[in-house]
Design a protein around this motif. Structure first.
Motif, PDB file in Angstrom:
ATOM      1  N   GLY A  46       0.521  -1.439   0.002  1.00 53.58           N
ATOM      2  CA  GLY A  46       0.264   0.118  -0.103  1.00 53.58           C
ATOM      3  C   GLY A  46       0.562   1.236   0.012  1.00 53.58           C
ATOM      4  O   GLY A  46       0.222   2.487  -0.197  1.00 53.58           O
TER       5      GLY A  46
ATOM      6  N   ASP B 180       2.156   0.448  -4.731  1.00 51.34           N
ATOM      7  CA  ASP B 180       0.941   1.738  -4.688  1.00 51.34           C
ATOM      8  C   ASP B 180      -0.630   0.630  -5.252  1.00 51.34           C
ATOM      9  O   ASP B 180      -0.533   0.218  -5.823  1.00 51.34           O
ATOM     10  CB  ASP B 180       0.905   2.012  -5.769  1.00 51.34           C
ATOM     11  N   LEU B 181      -0.818   0.413  -4.062  1.00 49.06           N
ATOM     12  CA  LEU B 181      -2.318  -0.033  -4.285  1.00 49.06           C
ATOM     13  C   LEU B 181      -3.396   0.135  -4.685  1.00 49.06           C
ATOM     14  O   LEU B 181      -3.820  -0.370  -5.421  1.00 49.06           O
ATOM     15  CB  LEU B 181      -2.030  -1.155  -2.868  1.00 49.06           C
ATOM     16  N   ASP B 182      -3.138   1.826  -4.399  1.00 49.64           N
ATOM     17  CA  ASP B 182      -4.110   2.455  -4.762  1.00 49.64           C
ATOM     18  C   ASP B 182      -4.237   2.512  -6.144  1.00 49.64           C
ATOM     19  O   ASP B 182      -6.200   2.591  -7.052  1.00 49.64           O
ATOM     20  CB  ASP B 182      -3.923   3.836  -3.967  1.00 49.64           C
ATOM     21  N   ARG B 183      -3.526   2.276  -7.103  1.00 48.43           N
ATOM     22  CA  ARG B 183      -3.632   2.339  -8.673  1.00 48.43           C
ATOM     23  C   ARG B 183      -4.091   1.471  -8.890  1.00 48.43           C
ATOM     24  O   ARG B 183      -4.535   1.415 -10.223  1.00 48.43           O
ATOM     25  CB  ARG B 183      -2.069   2.360  -9.339  1.00 48.43           C
TER      26      ARG B 183
ATOM     27  N   GLY C 145      -6.033   0.856  -3.025  1.00 47.70           N
ATOM     28  CA  GLY C 145      -5.603   1.631  -1.590  1.00 47.70           C
ATOM     29  C   GLY C 145      -6.293   1.971  -0.307  1.00 47.70           C
ATOM     30  O   GLY C 145      -5.753   1.919   0.241  1.00 47.70           O
TER      31      GLY C 145
END
Lengths: 151, 374, 156
Positions: free
Chosen positions: A36, A41-44, A48
């Motif tokens: 995260g 970057d899990l948000d992409r 996330g």
């Protein structure tokens, strides 16, 4: 039928915005947090937004060994999650006990699927953040194909 | 029970609040049972055991070398230090000589591990208080360390790098260059953390005077590590009971006097600076040579009797009490983990504090639940 | 904090200096259960802290349960190993009045070994689930060789 298209759209939405429950148990939690963080970057992938409350999450990532003391808590959290919900078993411990599995082990539950139905298994000890991302994407494929355990 | 010194009847009855074991504050599976009167904690109870994985029983059930994978999973944030500690404890019991080059690499790897643990703590502690940005910066710095160590050991978190008598893999020039580049980078980053975090008004207000643990409380509970040093006691196993070749290195043990969360933050930042110093010296003096003795020990029966071996982990004094009965399997391995003692002081420290500070206080002492529960 | 020597006269059954470089202990002592609290007060008064408290299941060779304490100091490190053998089934006095560190440590010994500490403020399990009916680190429990045979019908 037109409902099929709607279901497809809903599944696409669910797959691309999986909100995980903040649920780190042990070492794997650190790699989950690293996934995260900025580098991985899990948000992409839309995943996330970790939710602290089970009632707002749709995927439970089991990150770490499940002790027998923790098992009832896990069951309670799983029951609190509203459907549709999915489970990812991250790391060897949640698959079958991992490095803590030995004959007559008294302390752990050997695998998350002894408590909840698991959708994706990610091997590793701990799995790299990329492995977790791969697992989440795999779950996304599963969701888009419209397959999940009922309830 | 506590004396009631004000009109508690007017404040209403006590409210019992349960925090955890699932909780967003990222400290693992800790359960706190808080009795509140309004916003103030009257009694706090820490309920642990949710990460109990039977490490000590596993040690008794299998041969000595089979405990190696357990070691770095006890405290996975100081995994390198714990793994090497077990190797060094066995080396002490068997009186094994470790090659010079391996000793230096061990120090460098341990200090890199210490920095990565403190960086992780920095990110999560400030996140607990509400600052979400430093988490991203600190964890990126940590990724630099993980890159360096992964290239050598193959592992990012749970290392099994040590062997009895030395190390599994040697380091090369690329390792030295990468580490030197990291040292250079960290100098600038520490200045950034100072500006971003340390001088931030909200950070100071939420840390200063919060969660004071004084030296006497530390002694009564056996609190060690940055929490003890923030209370003014300059106790560091690397200096007071040196192991490996730490006595050859020139470094300070930073202390503070206030004993509050801000002091613990300052001590950890300065510890990172000292670790950078140690690594620089290690790289400079790194000798050539083998990293394993000619005849490495794979199976052995240590002499009968107890041994105690301690190291300074990122969280404090990690001790191993090993009992051999002369056999291939340990009779007992007791893990004296710093977080267990550090957390045991919390119920007393949390009394009469505000519930909003609970997460900040527990975060500032930096605990890892699996090393408490073992 | 004071760095004086602990006054242990008359409280120990055996006492000897040890080679710290070899085993990690500066001194080794043996005491009887009734002296535990007085010894703890003596160490506390001399500025020591309770570094570790654990137990050993010595029923097989000594027919005793052994309690193991290490006392140490910040700064001028001086590790004292103190062992105390209990009859099987006997309890030990608590040393919580002398040092708060013993609170959790005695609970862990009770949880893992079943040894009770008289006078402990709240002697209950600390790591295992509250309803456990076993003490995990006893030698006749949880051994690999005693594992039940794997169920053939069960999915491995």
């Amino acid at each position: 039928m037109r409902f099929g298209l709607l279901e497809d759209l809903l599944n696409k939405a669910r797959a691309n915005s999986l909100w995980p429950l903040t649920f780190g148990l042990a070492c794997c939690a650190i790699e989950m947090m690293a996934a995260g963080a900025a580098r991985y970057d899990l948000d992409r992938f839309g995943a996330g937004v970790f939710r602290p409350s089970a009632r707002q999450a749709d995927v439970m990532i089991f990150a770490g060994t499940i002790s027998k003391k923790m098992a009832p808590v896990i069951k309670q959290l799983w029951d609190q999650m509203p459907a549709p919900k999915w489970a990812i078993a991250m790391g060897g411990c949640t698959i079958d006990g991992g490095p803590f599995k030995y004959p007559n082990q008294y302390a752990i539950v050997e695998g998350a699927d002894k408590i909840v139905p698991v959708d994706v298994y990610i091997p590793g000890c701990p799995p790299r953040p990329e492995a977790l991302i791969a697992g989440i994407l795999k779950l996304g494929e599963k969701i888009k194909a419209g397959r999940r355990f009922k309830g | 029970m506590l004396e009631e010194t004000r009109d508690d009847a007017a404040m209403g009855e006590r409210y019992v609040l349960n925090m955890g074991p699932q909780h967003p504050s990222m400290h693992g599976v800790l359960r706190l049972r808080l009795e509140l009167l309004g916003e103030e904690i009257q009694e706090a109870e820490a309920i642990i055991g949710y990460a109990h994985r039977a490490h000590e029983k596993m040690a008794e059930n299998r041969i000595w070398p089979m405990f190696l994978p357990n070691t770095s999973r006890v405290d996975y944030l100081s995994g390198m230090i714990y793994n090497l500690a077990y190797c060094q404890a066995i080396e002490k019991m068997l009186e094994l000589e470790v090659p010079e080059r391996a000793e230096y690499i061990r120090v460098i790897a341990s200090e890199l591990n210490r920095i990565s643990s403190h960086l992780l703590w920095l990110g999560t502690y400030v996140m607990d208080i509400g600052g979400l940005t430093p988490f991203l910066y600190a964890w990126d710095d940590r990724e630099q360390i993980l890159n360096i160590l992964e290239r050598i050991t193959g592992s990012r978190l749970t290392y099994s790098y040590g062997r009895f008598g030395g190390l599994t893999m040697d380091v090369d020039d690329v390792f030295v260059k990468q580490t030197e580049a990291f040292l250079e980078r960290m100098k600038g980053r520490l200045v950034e953390y100072d500006k971003l975090v340390r001088q931030n008004v909200i950070f100071i207000q939420r840390s200063e005077g919060v969660g004071v643990i004084d030296a006497e409380t530390c002694r009564r509970y056996g609190v060690t590590g940055p929490s003890l040093r923030a209370a003014g006691v300059a106790y560091d196993v690397r200096k007071d009971e040196p192991y490996g070749i730490y006595d050859r290195f020139d470094f300070e043990v930073p202390t503070a006097t206030a004993g509050d969360s801000l002091a613990r933050y300052d001590v950890r930042i300065r510890e990172m600076e000292q670790s950078l110093r140690i690594i620089a010296q290690g790289l400079k003096d790194l000798p050539d040579g083998p990293i394993m003795p000619d005849k490495p020990k794979k199976k052995f029966k240590p002499p009968e009797g107890p041994t105690y071996f301690a190291v300074e982990a990122a969280r404090g004094h990690f001790g191993m009490y090993l009992v051999s009965d002369g056999g291939e399997t340990p009779f007992k391995i007791k893990l004296r983990t710093p977080s267990f003692s550090n957390l045991s002081a919390m119920p007393e420290v949390l009394r009469r504090t505000m519930v909003a500070d609970t997460i900040a206080i527990v975060g500032s002492i930096d605990i890892v639940l699996p090393e408490i529960d073992r | 904090m004071s760095a004086t020597a602990p006054v242990l006269d008359g409280l120990l059954l055996e006492s000897a200096a040890d080679e710290h470089g070899k085993n990690g202990f500066h001194h080794r002592h043996v005491c009887a259960p009734k002296s535990l609290l007085a010894i703890a007060h003596a160490f506390d008064a001399a500025g020591f802290f309770l570094e570790m408290l654990t137990a050993e299941d010595r029923r097989a060779d000594l027919e005793k349960m052994r309690l193991v304490y290490t006392w140490n100091r910040f700064g001028a490190v001086e590790r004292h190993l103190l062992t105390c053998d209990l009859e099987v089934g006997a309890s030990a006095p608590t040393i919580v009045p002398a040092t708060s560190a013993a609170d959790w440590m005695e609970r862990e010994v009770y949880d893992m070994y079943g040894v009770r500490f008289d006078g402990h403020p709240d002697l209950k399990r600390i790591l295992l689930p509250d309803d456990s009916d076993f003490h995990a680190l006893l030698k006749d429990f949880g051994r690999i060789e005693d594992a039940p045979a794997p169920d053939d019908a069960e999915d491995a």
